[in-house]
Design a protein around this motif. Structure first.
Motif, PDB file in Angstrom:
ATOM      1  N   LEU A   1     -15.620 -30.764   8.889  1.00 17.89           N
ATOM      2  CA  LEU A   1     -15.437 -29.604   9.751  1.00 17.89           C
ATOM      3  C   LEU A   1     -16.163 -28.630   9.403  1.00 17.89           C
ATOM      4  O   LEU A   1     -17.067 -28.008  10.256  1.00 17.89           O
ATOM      5  CB  LEU A   1     -13.804 -29.214   9.809  1.00 17.89           C
ATOM      6  N   VAL A   2     -16.223 -28.003   8.140  1.00 19.96           N
ATOM      7  CA  VAL A   2     -17.282 -27.059   7.587  1.00 19.96           C
ATOM      8  C   VAL A   2     -18.597 -27.384   8.051  1.00 19.96           C
ATOM      9  O   VAL A   2     -19.328 -26.850   8.881  1.00 19.96           O
ATOM     10  CB  VAL A   2     -17.076 -26.754   6.156  1.00 19.96           C
ATOM     11  N   MET A   3     -18.962 -28.831   7.614  1.00 15.59           N
ATOM     12  CA  MET A   3     -20.417 -29.153   8.013  1.00 15.59           C
ATOM     13  C   MET A   3     -20.707 -29.091   9.570  1.00 15.59           C
ATOM     14  O   MET A   3     -21.700 -28.864   9.833  1.00 15.59           O
ATOM     15  CB  MET A   3     -20.844 -30.459   7.113  1.00 15.59           C
ATOM     16  N   ALA A   4     -19.803 -29.689  10.431  1.00 11.83           N
ATOM     17  CA  ALA A   4     -20.028 -29.889  11.747  1.00 11.83           C
ATOM     18  C   ALA A   4     -20.193 -28.323  12.169  1.00 11.83           C
ATOM     19  O   ALA A   4     -21.129 -28.089  13.119  1.00 11.83           O
ATOM     20  CB  ALA A   4     -18.923 -30.363  12.231  1.00 11.83           C
ATOM     21  N   SER A   5     -19.361 -27.519  11.741  1.00  9.92           N
ATOM     22  CA  SER A   5     -19.395 -26.344  12.373  1.00  9.92           C
ATOM     23  C   SER A   5     -20.696 -25.520  12.086  1.00  9.92           C
ATOM     24  O   SER A   5     -21.501 -24.989  12.596  1.00  9.92           O
ATOM     25  CB  SER A   5     -18.334 -25.033  11.823  1.00  9.92           C
ATOM     26  N   PHE A   6     -21.249 -25.898  10.712  1.00  7.33           N
ATOM     27  CA  PHE A   6     -22.443 -25.230  10.306  1.00  7.33           C
ATOM     28  C   PHE A   6     -23.680 -25.603  11.065  1.00  7.33           C
ATOM     29  O   PHE A   6     -24.613 -24.995  11.714  1.00  7.33           O
ATOM     30  CB  PHE A   6     -22.682 -25.642   8.884  1.00  7.33           C
ATOM     31  N   GLY A   7     -23.555 -27.087  11.410  1.00 10.27           N
ATOM     32  CA  GLY A   7     -24.583 -27.777  12.191  1.00 10.27           C
ATOM     33  C   GLY A   7     -24.652 -26.971  13.485  1.00 10.27           C
ATOM     34  O   GLY A   7     -25.627 -26.721  14.300  1.00 10.27           O
ATOM     35  N   THR A   8     -23.378 -26.899  14.368  1.00  7.96           N
ATOM     36  CA  THR A   8     -23.485 -26.270  15.734  1.00  7.96           C
ATOM     37  C   THR A   8     -23.962 -24.703  15.713  1.00  7.96           C
ATOM     38  O   THR A   8     -24.696 -24.422  16.547  1.00  7.96           O
ATOM     39  CB  THR A   8     -21.979 -26.497  16.171  1.00  7.96           C
ATOM     40  N   ALA A   9     -23.597 -24.296  14.564  1.00  8.39           N
ATOM     41  CA  ALA A   9     -24.038 -22.789  14.780  1.00  8.39           C
ATOM     42  C   ALA A   9     -25.439 -22.788  14.415  1.00  8.39           C
ATOM     43  O   ALA A   9     -26.212 -21.910  15.311  1.00  8.39           O
ATOM     44  CB  ALA A   9     -23.493 -22.146  13.472  1.00  8.39           C
ATOM     45  N   CYS A  10     -26.331 -23.690  13.835  1.00  5.00           N
ATOM     46  CA  CYS A  10     -27.634 -23.769  13.808  1.00  5.00           C
ATOM     47  C   CYS A  10     -28.090 -24.055  14.909  1.00  5.00           C
ATOM     48  O   CYS A  10     -29.111 -23.383  15.393  1.00  5.00           O
ATOM     49  CB  CYS A  10     -28.216 -24.654  12.605  1.00  5.00           C
TER      50      CYS A  10
END
Lengths: 669, 321
Positions: free
Chosen positions: A165-174
């Motif tokens: 979840l953390v990595m996915a959120s980071f990716g979407t934010a980018c």
């Protein structure tokens, strides 16, 4: 376009059916059967389209979404290639899940999200504005996150889901920031507007790097790969196949769409960055895979490797495109896209195979398997095809993509920048290294899991899985052979997407050589023919068998194994997964993983057993994520203090913030 | 005319395949005789490998109880793959029917396929020796294969092709001359060839000391006709590597399409001479060095990889500047 939209709508509907499971007795069959049909229909539609001309673009604007924007959907050649991969694997995993998911402890945690996940991926591929794209991307991430959480009672799964979840959120934010930059230049979120107003060099570079971070974290580029080996094994096997085989490819699609289509003219160093990252990812991924004992973790790390190979292809294509050599860009791009399809095929075989083994034995640990070729002959045969294909052995499909990629690397000297000339040689070496390591990795995987003697009671009493599951494994295995023997069939379908992304098809500059020969014009006279090779191997093998059986002794005696005269009764005397990896670990892993072996050898006369312990760490965690986590924690502690200020302090804080903003505005004016 | 050429290419292809098959045991026999003489022994006669093979073919297969179908199929696959690979290397002529089917990269991949299945077969019976051999073989391959591909890259950059026949044509035309990169590539390819053919100092083809062997450990469970096929395959592999090195670095004598019977005869004679001198050099080398420890292989082959990479980088930088 209309048929794809209908398919997506049907998937969403099936998701709702899955939620209504408690009222609907046969929801399981409805969802899996329905998904198999819908995905099959979608794949077929795209296939027909790609087999035809494939160059026409269909646009659809739905009256939903933001009031002034609506939802813009678009189907072109690039989307179509990826739609084919997603829906083909989706269809297969639905068929596999029909049987496999019956063993699910809590079907309610899988059933609704399976169709939604596939719908999300489809929607990303047809999105024609940043809003739909990001919404679909989040949809895909969240539904797969819920699928990872399917067996939420296990501590390890919860941790995997959290990291994901953390990595996915980071990716979407980018991605959000990247599209913000692109849309800011164009004045609109629609891809058409972005395409029409490409940004300048600096904002385009920033956007490219952000997309690389965003899509790279979803695809599993090193060092953003850490979530992947946790999350993929946690989900049920048919979901793992989807996440590993196609969700990572949707991320690759995002990368291609932005870098090759939306930002306008690419700069050469983007390609260099991509290729270097891809090469590092490929080698690191396969080295990790070589050290794993858990079957699904091994497969997940091997996905990291394959993503690396694909990204190398994209990087080369970008470099060639920016250097004005579209024919070579097309060669590299074709290799990358063919590998996207290929990896979808063989990773499905292998993940389904792992699922079948898990159902039959209850084991996921390589060191508790063995001898399954006797107990599960059909699964073993198909998995052998998968293992051979992923190891890039001719005449199977993996080799074709690799051959084209090597041909593209060989053209490095045509480039002007000396960094690229040297870089291409190094990337070629890393690519070759990763291919050789992949073969070692899959010899280890197949040899330990399917060959030898059973290492646990579960493996000794395994039964072959049912025909439904087997058919889902058989179809991609057959396709691996077909694409390998007649690669032009697949390449012809990729051609329109090639023209879209690189401006030229692979065979546009001549050099056709018929259906049997793969002779790209850009590969200076080199050719390869999977068909001829297959036929020659077939004829020679038949000849050899005939001659041997005609003139040699035909008798076979069964006996106990020779083993230099030492017959050991215990199957634990065999080479295990970790002993197989030991020489490779010694050569490669000492520095990279900080691998430490300690042997605790009892003194003569002592009766305690000798103990061997192995310690290995993922440097990405130690060097990158642990410091980041510590920094975030530290910052959170500091900011925590802001909750306990007096009114006066709050007011002065706001005042100073206002002054600061005004100063910034004044300076920027 | 084109039809005649195609027909001739087909005939030459068949001749080539039979030629390598016929010469392979002789080459291994020659190396053994020469080694024995260099060590002061009399050694087995030159035809001993032929006798061994025919004896093995006439023997029954003793199959381990839990050997699977993969174990029984592998010898045929390995033999075919290596035979096909050997058929692709121009030995006495470049006018071969299979030329366009596969290039150097495919040749490496064919050898990799043979190794893949042999390593799997080593693990099939489930003895510790088989696994040991497979594991070490794959470890050696992970370094030798990239080294060989980098050698191919160097050559391909120089000659602008990876097609073996075109490389020979180009080298014969003398367009390359002496190059540092070619020298590095040759050394690297020799190191790879030694490792891939299980020769001293990497492996000892004559040993049956369990803990020092690699290839022999892997095929320990094979017997009868299966063993004959595998032995024949490894003999073919030695011919293949010698022919490969000869056709890239010493292509003189190889006849080209459209040349007369005299040129073909010269091609045949020079090929046999090249093999014989290769055998002499190999025997000299093998009697001169000692076998390495297993964990020195990494350094040896890492060296090969580095040399080939250096060669390729020199070329990448020098071309077009």
């Amino acid at each position: 376009m209309a048929s794809i939209s209908l398919c997506i709508a049907a998937m969403l509907l099936l998701g709702i059916v899955g939620m209504a499971r408690s009222w609907l007795g046969r929801a399981h069959e409805v969802v899996h059967g329905g998904m198999a049909l819908v995905c099959g229909a979608a794949a077929l539609t795209v296939l027909v389209r790609l087999a035809g001309d494939g160059t026409d673009v269909e646009i659809l604007a739905l009256p939903v979404g933001l009031p002034w924007l609506r939802a813009n959907l678009r189907l072109d050649a690039l989307s179509a290639v990826f739609l084919l991969a997603v829906n083909l694997v989706g269809c297969l995993s639905a068929v596999f899940g029909w049987s496999y998911a019956r063993h699910e402890a809590e079907p309610g945690r899988v059933l609704p999200f399976f169709p939604l996940f596939i719908a999300g991926m489809n929607l990303v591929l047809v999105a024609d504005d940043a809003f739909v794209f990001l919404m679909a991307w989040e949809f895909m991430s969240l539904s797969s996150w819920l699928l990872v959480l399917a067996s939420h009672r296990e501590e390890e799964t919860r941790r995997a889901a959290y990291v994901y979840l953390v990595m996915a959120s980071f990716g979407t934010a980018c991605l959000l920031l990247a599209f913000g930059i692109l849309a800011g230049q164009a004045g609109g979120y629609g891809f058409e507007a972005i395409r029409a107003h490409p940004p300048g060099a600096v904002p385009a570079s920033v956007a490219a790097l952000l997309v690389l971070l965003g899509a790279g974290s979803k695809a599993g580029l090193v060092p953003l790969h850490v979530w992947l080996p946790l999350a993929h094994p946690a989900a049920p096997s048919h979901i793992s196949a989807l996440m590993s085989g196609v969700m990572t490819k949707v991320a690759i699609y995002g990368l291609i769409r932005v870098l090759f289509d939306l930002v306008g003219e690419p700069l050469w160093w983007w390609g260099a960055v991509l290729a270097v990252l891809g090469a590092v990812t490929a080698v690191a991924g396969v080295l990790y895979a070589l050290m794993q004992d858990d079957v699904k973790k091994l497969l997940a790390y091997s996905t990291v490797e394959n993503i690396g190979v694909i990204v190398i292809g994209l990087g080369l294509a970008l470099v060639f495109k920016s250097s004005g050599v579209p024919a070579l860009a097309a060669l590299a791009m074709t290799a990358a896209m063919l590998h996207v399809l290929n990896h979808g095929l063989f990773k499905s075989i292998l993940f389904f195979g792992a699922g079948a083994v898990l159902t039959a034995t209850g084991e996921r640990d390589l060191d508790r398997l063995g001898g399954l070729i006797h107990r599960m002959p059909a699964t073993a045969l198909f998995c052998l095809v998968g293992a051979a294909a992923i190891s890039a052995l001719p005449p199977l499909n993996g080799f074709v993509a690799e051959w084209m990629l090597f041909q593209a690397v060989l053209n490095g000297p045509l480039l002007e920048q000396w960094e690229l000339k040297i870089g291409f040689a190094v990337i070629g070496a890393l690519l070759a290294l990763s291919a050789a390591l992949a073969a070692a990795c899959f010899v280890r995987f197949y040899g330990i899991a399917f060959l030898g003697r059973a290492r646990s009671p579960g493996a000794a009493q395994a039964r072959e899985v049912d025909a439904v599951m087997l058919s889902a494994i058989a179809v991609p295995a057959v396709l691996c052979v077909v694409v390998g023997v007649l690669p032009k069939l697949a390449i012809a379908m990729i051609e329109p997407a090639n023209r879209l992304t690189t401006g030229e098809g692979m065979f546009d500059a001549g050099g056709h050589g018929g259906w049997v020969w793969l002779a790209p014009a850009s590969a200076f006279g080199n050719s390869y023919s999977g068909f001829m090779m297959f036929m020659t191997i077939l004829i020679l093998t038949i000849l050899a068998v005939f001659m041997i059986h005609r003139y040699a002794s035909n008798r076979v005696r069964r006996s106990i194994p020779w083993a230099c005269g030492f017959t050991d009764p215990a199957p634990l005397g065999q080479y295990s997964a970790s002993s197989f990896a030991q020489p490779l670990r010694r050569v490669f892993a000492g520095q990279i993983f900080g691998a430490r072996e300690t042997v605790d050898m009892p003194a003569p006369g002592e009766t305690r057993p000798a103990r061997f312990t192995l310690e290995m760490r993922d440097p990405a965690w130690d060097r990158l994520f642990t410091p980041v986590v510590r920094l975030v924690g530290w910052l959170a502690d500091r900011i925590d203090g802001l909750q306990f200020l007096t009114i006066r302090q709050y007011l002065s804080l706001m005042f100073f913030a206002l002054v600061l903003l005004l100063v910034m505005v004044a300076v920027s004016q | 005319m084109i039809f005649v050429q195609a027909l001739l290419a087909g005939i030459f292809q068949v001749v080539q395949m039979l030629l390598v098959l016929a010469l392979a045991p002789g080459l291994t026999g020659l190396v053994r005789v020469l080694k024995a003489r260099l060590l002061g022994r009399r050694g087995p006669p030159l035809v001993q490998p032929y006798r061994d093979l025919s004896r093995l073919l006439r023997k029954d297969v003793v199959l381990a109880e839990n050997a699977s179908w993969l174990f029984r199929v592998t010898p045929y696959l390995v033999f075919t793959a290596i035979w096909l690979a050997a058929a692709l290397v121009p030995t006495f002529t470049t006018a071969l029917a299979l030329t366009a089917t596969a290039d150097l990269i495919a040749l490496v991949a064919l050898l990799a396929s043979a190794r893949f299945f042999l390593a799997l077969a080593g693990m099939d019976v489930g003895t510790s020796f088989g696994g040991l051999g497979s594991s070490r073989e794959m470890m050696i391959a992970t370094l030798a294969e990239p080294a060989m591909l980098m050698v191919i890259f160097s050559i391909a950059i120089l000659v602008r092709t990876t097609s073996l026949s075109l490389i020979v044509d180009f080298m014969l035309a003398g367009g390359v001359g002496l190059r540092v990169s070619l020298g590095l590539a040759l050394i690297s390819l020799l190191m790879v060839a030694i490792a891939e053919n299980a020769r001293i100092p990497v492996d000892n083809p004559a040993t049956h000391l369990e803990l020092t062997m690699v290839h022999e450990a892997m095929v320990l469970e094979y017997s009868g006709r299966h063993l004959a096929l595998i032995e024949a395959a490894s003999m073919l592999k030695l011919v293949l590597y010698m022919a490969l090195i000869a056709c890239i670095f010493l292509p003189w004598g190889i006849s080209e399409p459209g040349e007369g019977p005299l040129d073909l005869a010269i091609g045949l004679v020079t090929f046999v001479l090249k093999l014989a001198s290769g055998a002499v050099l190999l025997a000299l080398f093998e009697t001169g060095v000692a076998k390495m420890r297993v964990f020195r292989y990494g350094e040896f082959l890492g060296g090969a990889l580095l040399l080939s990479l250096l060669g390729a980088i020199f070329l990448y930088v020098s071309t077009g500047l």
